[in-house]
Design a protein around this motif. Structure first.
Motif, mmCIF file in Angstrom:
data_model
loop_
_atom_site.group_PDB
_atom_site.id
_atom_site.type_symbol
_atom_site.label_atom_id
_atom_site.label_comp_id
_atom_site.label_asym_id
_atom_site.label_seq_id
_atom_site.Cartn_x
_atom_site.Cartn_y
_atom_site.Cartn_z
ATOM 1 N N ASP A 177 0.835 -1.194 0.000
ATOM 2 C CA ASP A 177 0.000 0.000 0.000
ATOM 3 C C ASP A 177 0.872 1.247 0.000
ATOM 4 O O ASP A 177 2.067 1.187 0.298
ATOM 5 C CB ASP A 177 -0.902 -0.020 1.232
ATOM 6 N N ALA A 178 0.255 2.364 -0.334
ATOM 7 C CA ALA A 178 1.005 3.610 -0.519
ATOM 8 C C ALA A 178 1.790 4.012 0.722
ATOM 9 O O ALA A 178 2.947 4.432 0.633
ATOM 10 C CB ALA A 178 0.049 4.730 -0.919
ATOM 11 N N ASN A 179 1.193 3.860 1.892
ATOM 12 C CA ASN A 179 1.877 4.308 3.099
ATOM 13 C C ASN A 179 3.108 3.457 3.393
ATOM 14 O O ASN A 179 4.187 3.988 3.671
ATOM 15 C CB ASN A 179 0.911 4.269 4.287
ATOM 16 N N GLN A 181 4.750 1.723 1.261
ATOM 17 C CA GLN A 181 5.699 2.020 0.193
ATOM 18 C C GLN A 181 6.525 3.252 0.536
ATOM 19 O O GLN A 181 7.759 3.223 0.490
ATOM 20 C CB GLN A 181 4.937 2.243 -1.123
ATOM 21 N N ALA A 182 5.860 4.329 0.914
ATOM 22 C CA ALA A 182 6.569 5.566 1.235
ATOM 23 C C ALA A 182 7.486 5.357 2.429
ATOM 24 O O ALA A 182 8.628 5.842 2.450
ATOM 25 C CB ALA A 182 5.564 6.680 1.518
#
Lengths: 291, 198, 309
Positions: B155-157, B159-160
């Protein structure tokens, strides 16, 4: 927060959850039962000794009774004692041949996978050929070639039982060798020996153990079969196969207990090994140990 | 400098070429992106540079030397699927120790909780396992890191979070990176330059 | 079409030896899907996305315990009803093309899916042909095996197997993992078309960006619960209600690429209060004691006591 104690330090805690609603407990119980049955069959003869094996012509061909649960044979010997003795002998032979066969499988399977190339091709070919021949024919051929008798029987069973397990172990090693985590391990600086010790062995040993247990019933049945056909153990060694083949002659006389009851016990022993193998596999395989 | 020169690869003379005459250079502290659809040999480039595959022709060198065949490799690869890159019979502690115990600051930057260490690999989620895999790869010997779709399944979080920790670490330790991905926005965000394979 | 309310799922798992432990993998999960609607379910791995699909389809493993309500067309989904609806009124588009049978021509696989879905024997041929042309698959493709068709075509075959039976609810479980952007767009378009044809579509994905391309609503899952069911436009309009949804949006590489530190709580050690409380910038004492209930804020359900109207 609770102090975390290593589970080993307190072995009782491991058994605390024991109840029959617990699937893992049931599997363990099954394993214990099988072990007890097999233990009795293997070691029972040491407990009862030679009693009942004496010829007693006064009590020949008696059907099952309290004194002789399996009846007596044409020489008045107690069939229960004979069955136990015969089965015990057969089981020991099965254990011996299956173990040697499994070790051969381990060696050939892992060598084939690690060496690769021509060696692997040759071994795979050999396994394919051996597996494509009818099993019993192969056993009989080897037993004849080795000169028959006890030596022939042992050799025949050892030589004809390693192939499936070797193929399985070879495939496991190949798959492991090409897996991301094993390849990564060597890039992290681990030596091939370290990888074999820490990645391969812990994965192969459970497979090997299960394969070994599942080999026992095969080996025992083939030993009994070969002996029944008169190609295995000589008649003076009272293995279960001999008992069965001798008893067949008396079936037409109506002495059914001579063949049926020892046969049933043989089947039970074989089944016990099978259940044992399946249960151990269910516990050791991470895919099924949760289910 | 991590250099791949005239890299060509096929599995055997009967197979067609997966990659032909590919050249690439990655300097220390440089972050290079490799963008392109699947089936164009991106993963092969990564595996050649990290020594997982040997090129059919061409060469891979690190600071002018060929990749070592034994000992810790200066080029490490992080796979797309962390669950396949870990022994399923091990606990997280053992998995991390295989990478010669990474720095505590790195574990903290990746938000790796100490309670995870005593867990089995199947007890953690994909995002958590990938943090462990990243920490294991970034050990003291690592000079170059290849991230093959490292966060494609996350998920994006998460990943970041992983990228911020990795970027901090590679800047601090002057590590060169190759980022293989099909996601243009991600490469634009993290890379100094991007190579397109078509 | 589909209503999921207060769904909880827990597993009984073996620890070392004989001790068992309870893992609560889904707690108080809510979802609502209407006909003609694409609802994206977004969350990280371990947030309960796939388990929700398994719970709706009734294919959870047998060591799972379920509580809460799942209504399909207004009636409870019981085990028997699930078994009779699976593959008929409710269809699944699986994640990987490895779900295709490698030894069967793709045409026959779509044919079989149609028969399983209860299409009348006389109509099957026509329906399969129709579905093939609708997904721009040449009729020669029918005789080909999965390894002979390209990745993009295999995707279309997967969609075709789900669409051929005219299911009312379609669940797509990560249908675009690591695909080329063109292929992602194509697959998502197919989902949109299915919704336009009157079906309800659930799109399960970890990829927020992909979800926003096609979804009407986005349900954000976290640690097995629904934190917010936002309207797709809320993301671009800055109208998000839950701090985690806001963080998710912020952390996209094309936005600020700033993550919230920490990780999802482990299912065997869930906090007593809000499941996001240990990572939340807005956390107060009230968050730590009680699980917030789902309430409507600015027209959409959110599970946060700090969300303002």
């Amino acid at each position: 927060m609770k102090l975390s104690m290593p589970a080993i330090a307190n072995p009782r805690s491991r058994l605390q959850g024991f109840s029959l609603n617990n699937r893992r407990s049931r599997t363990l119980l099954l394993i214990a039962l099988c072990l007890v049955v097999l233990g009795v069959l293997l070691l029972g003869t040491y407990l009862i000794g030679q009693a009942g094996l004496d010829i007693a012509l006064s009590s020949r061909n008696q059907p099952p009774s309290f004194a002789h649960p399996f009846g007596t044979d044409w020489l008045g010997r107690d069939m229960f004692s004979r069955t136990l003795h015969g089965l015990s002998l057969s089981l020991w032979i099965g254990l011996l041949t299956a173990s040697v066969s499994a070790v051969i499988a381990l060696a050939i399977g892992t060598l084939s996978a690690t060496l690769g190339g021509k060696v692997d091709a040759a071994i795979t070919w050999l396994i394919d050929v051996a597996l494509s021949l009818p099993h019993l024919v192969l056993i009989i051929l080897v037993a004849f070639a080795a000169g028959g008798g006890v030596r022939g029987l042992l050799l025949a069973i050892i030589i004809t039982h390693w192939m499936s397990l070797a193929r399985l172990l070879r495939a496991e090693v190949l798959q492991l060798k090409s897996s991301d985590y094993v390849q990564l391990s060597s890039k992290l600086g681990r030596s091939p020996l370290w990888i074999a010790r820490h990645h391969l062995l812990p994965h192969l040993l459970p497979q090997f153990l299960v394969g070994l247990i599942l080999l026992f019933p095969h080996a025992i049945l083939h030993e009994a079969g070969l002996t029944f056909l008169g190609l295995g153990l000589p008649p003076e060694i009272p293995a279960i196969g001999i008992i069965l083949s001798e008893s067949m002659r008396y079936l037409s006389a109506g002495y059914w207990w001579l063949a049926v009851l020892p046969g049933v016990v043989l089947l039970m022993a074989v089944q016990a090994f099978d259940i044992l193998g399946q249960s151990v596999r269910a516990l050791l395989d991470p895919k099924t140990s949760q289910g | 400098m991590l250099k791949g020169e005239q890299l060509s690869f096929r599995y055997s003379p009967h197979h067609s070429w997966v990659l032909q005459d590919f050249n690439i250079q990655i300097a220390p502290s440089e972050i290079v992106g490799l963008l392109g659809p699947s089936g164009f040999g991106k993963t092969t480039v990564g595996k050649l540079l990290a020594g997982y595959l040997a090129p059919t022709s061409g060469s891979v060198t690190v600071e002018g030397q060929p990749l070592p065949t034994r000992g810790s490799c200066p080029v490490q690869l992080v796979f797309q699927h962390p669950e396949l890159a870990m022994n399923p019979r091990w606990r997280i502690r053992q998995v991390l120790a295989e990478g010669q115990s990474p720095a505590p600051e790195l574990l903290q930057a990746l938000s790796i909780d100490s309670s995870w260490l005593s867990r089995w690999t199947h007890e953690l989620s994909g995002g958590e396992l990938q943090r462990i895999a990243v920490a294991r790869s970034l050990n003291a010997h690592t000079r170059y890191l290849i991230a093959d779709e490292m966060t494609a399944m996350l998920d994006a979080n998460t990943q970041a979070l992983i990228w911020q920790a990795v970027l901090d670490y590679v800047r601090q330790h002057e590590i060169g990176m190759l980022v293989i991905s099909h996601e243009a926005p991600l490469l634009k965000r993290v890379c100094d330059r991007i190579i397109h394979i078509e | 079409m589909l209503t999921v309310q207060n769904l909880s799922v827990s597993f009984t798992q073996y620890d070392t030896g004989l001790t068992q432990k309870q893992l609560t993998v889904i707690t108080d999960l809510d979802l609502h899907v209407n006909a003609r609607e694409v609802v994206a379910v977004v969350g990280s791995s371990g947030s309960g996305k796939s388990l929700l699909a398994h719970a709706v389809l009734g294919i959870l493993p047998h060591n799972a315990q379920i509580s809460g309500t799942i209504l399909f067309k207004g009636e409870p989904l019981t085990r028997q009803r699930q078994a009779s609806l699976r593959g008929k009124a409710i269809a699944l588009i699986p994640q990987s093309i490895s779900y295709l049978d490698p030894l069967m021509p793709v045409g026959r696989q779509v044919h079989q899916a149609a028969r399983r879905a209860g299409v009348a024997t006389t109509d099957i041929r026509q329906r399969v042909d129709h579905t093939f042309s609708r997904y721009e698959l040449a009729s020669t493709v029918k005789q080909q095996y999965p390894f002979q068709v390209s990745g993009g075509m295999a995707r279309r075959v997967l969609v075709a197997t789900a669409a051929v039976g005219q299911a009312d609810l379609i669940i797509a479980d990560e249908p675009t993992p690591g695909l080329h952007p063109d292929l992602v767009a194509e697959t998502l378009n197919h989902l949109r078309q299915l919704a336009s044809a009157g079906k309800g579509v659930i799109l399960i994905t970890h990829d927020l960006e992909a979800a926003l391309q096609v979804a009407d609503k986005v349900a954000v899952f976290y640690a097995g619960t629904t934190l917010e069911i936002a309207i797709a436009e809320d993301f671009v309009n800055g109208n998000l209600r839950h701090p985690y949804t806001q963080a998710l949006w912020r952390s996209l590489p094309q936005n600020e690429f700033i993550p919230v530190p920490g990780a999802q709580p482990n299912p065997d050690a869930l906090p007593d209060g809000c499941l996001f409380s240990d990572r939340c910038p807005l956390v107060t004492d009230a968050c730590l004691t009680e699980r917030p209930s789902l309430r409507l804020v600015r027209g959409a359900p959110v599970r946060c006591i700090h969300a303002e109207g």
